[in-house]
Design an enzyme around this catalytic site. Sequence first.
Site, PDB file in Angstrom:
ATOM      1  N   LYS A 120       0.805  -1.038   0.220  1.00 49.00           N
ATOM      2  CA  LYS A 120       0.008  -0.006   0.068  1.00 49.00           C
ATOM      3  C   LYS A 120       0.902   1.228  -0.049  1.00 49.00           C
ATOM      4  O   LYS A 120       0.660   2.095  -0.816  1.00 49.00           O
ATOM      5  CB  LYS A 120      -0.999   0.073   1.374  1.00 49.00           C
ATOM      6  CG  LYS A 120      -2.150  -1.086   1.422  1.00 49.00           C
ATOM      7  CD  LYS A 120      -2.922  -0.824   2.573  1.00 49.00           C
ATOM      8  CE  LYS A 120      -2.214  -0.987   3.963  1.00 49.00           C
ATOM      9  NZ  LYS A 120      -1.806  -2.083   4.263  1.00 49.00           N
ATOM     10  N   ASN A 143      -3.531   6.358   5.701  1.00 44.72           N
ATOM     11  CA  ASN A 143      -2.554   5.445   6.582  1.00 44.72           C
ATOM     12  C   ASN A 143      -0.974   5.934   6.384  1.00 44.72           C
ATOM     13  O   ASN A 143      -0.269   5.101   6.798  1.00 44.72           O
ATOM     14  CB  ASN A 143      -2.842   4.068   6.233  1.00 44.72           C
ATOM     15  CG  ASN A 143      -2.461   3.360   7.592  1.00 44.72           C
ATOM     16  OD1 ASN A 143      -2.553   3.467   8.499  1.00 44.72           O
ATOM     17  ND2 ASN A 143      -1.802   2.132   7.232  1.00 44.72           N
ATOM     18  N   HIS A 189      -4.513  -9.506  10.654  1.00 37.45           N
ATOM     19  CA  HIS A 189      -5.111  -8.867  11.424  1.00 37.45           C
ATOM     20  C   HIS A 189      -6.358  -9.577  11.618  1.00 37.45           C
ATOM     21  O   HIS A 189      -7.406  -9.268  11.772  1.00 37.45           O
ATOM     22  CB  HIS A 189      -5.650  -7.337  10.810  1.00 37.45           C
ATOM     23  CG  HIS A 189      -4.543  -6.441  10.379  1.00 37.45           C
ATOM     24  ND1 HIS A 189      -3.605  -5.939  11.277  1.00 37.45           N
ATOM     25  CD2 HIS A 189      -4.143  -5.893   9.111  1.00 37.45           C
ATOM     26  CE1 HIS A 189      -2.740  -5.194  10.760  1.00 37.45           C
ATOM     27  NE2 HIS A 189      -3.238  -5.044   9.518  1.00 37.45           N
TER      28      HIS A 189
END
Length: 425
Positions: A120, A143, A189
């Site tokens: 990302k 982010n 996650h």
Amino acid sequence: MMSSLWRRKRFAVLGLARSGAATVHALRASGAQVVVWDHDPTRREGFERQGLSVADPLTLDLTGFTAVVVSPGVPLNSHPIAAHAAYYDVPLIGDIELFAQARSELPPHKVVGITGTNGKSTTTTLVHHVLKAAGVPTTMGGNIGLPILAQETLPEGGVYVLELSSYQIDLTSMLDCDVAVLLNITPDHLDRYEGLEGYAASKMRLFAMQSRGHFAILERRSEADEAVLKRARGIVVEFLDDINVASQPDWPALQGPHNAQNAAAAIAVCRALGLSADRIDTGLRTYPGLPHRTERIRNLNGVLFVNDSKATNPTSTAAALAAYPAVRWILGGQAKGPDLDACVPHFAHVRAAYTIGDSGRMFANLLQPHMQVEESGTLAVAVEHAARDAVAGEAVLLSPACASFDQFRDYEDRGDQFRRLVEVL
């Protein structure tokens, strides 16, 4: 960033780190009433000194509140704020949702949203760099970098490039990206989701929020792609697999299969935004790369030293191993699992491994049947010995496949120490 939509409305903000602090300032500047809370008393005291109301939203009657703005770090699947807000029928949102609300008052612009388990940050900074090199007004956030609500508004024609975690996507319902990108999905996650399917569904919501004529860019994966196509209703879908990105020696910061995907995504995004092939290529050639992500530190007597400290899991490290044909591999730290299975296809690239940290013995035992291994213990010893053993044409690669907290403050500290050790060789 401000919006008249928030004037005289009531918000509770839970979490006062960087994005939370920026949220509070944006809401106050827009004339909203704000109650703030953080588990850290030092942060609470700082906002109390500014005259804000400080109270745990779990103790509040939320009747009349517009929303509770939650830090992405708050686990919605286990934190009691989810049930408390639901009782009062008050939505939980994040700063990205506030940005989405504010868009109606911004000069005409476009938004690129980029998500995925790996890649990302590189893809976000790469798209931002290509746009900037082409003279397009642009900023990046989400982010990465400054919180989006702390940034200046772009002029007409600007492009906001957002790196988005699944947590941030969970907290927005109206982020209609002009171009949305899902790079990949691998297990991560999973403590926050019901297995890999739940995690993938969170990522896929980025496409569900798009409207007709906008662009969706993703890997071809199976049923997940069919779901996107069925609900697309006029969304232009492009698969990363269909973008041919051959090895490009003129793109020095984008070597290796993982960066091929990042480059393919950037190409697709910038095409969708109307950039010419020449302008895209200029950006790819001049992209400097990110610190701690296959960052080239030094070439010493034909030996390349590469800092990939951000690789905190075996999947990320596998990409780095694939990028270099002859590697002196420094790995270890706080392991996230008992294996290096993702790296196995690239073991043939490894000339020797130098293990460090808590997992040093475990990884040494695992690797010894496949390659020469030294239990170096510390990063300093590993760098010294790898540099001693390396010959021209090889790369000394720090790609730990582990978290850093056993011996370092964080992965950035680990990478910075590697850089300093290499610079004094």
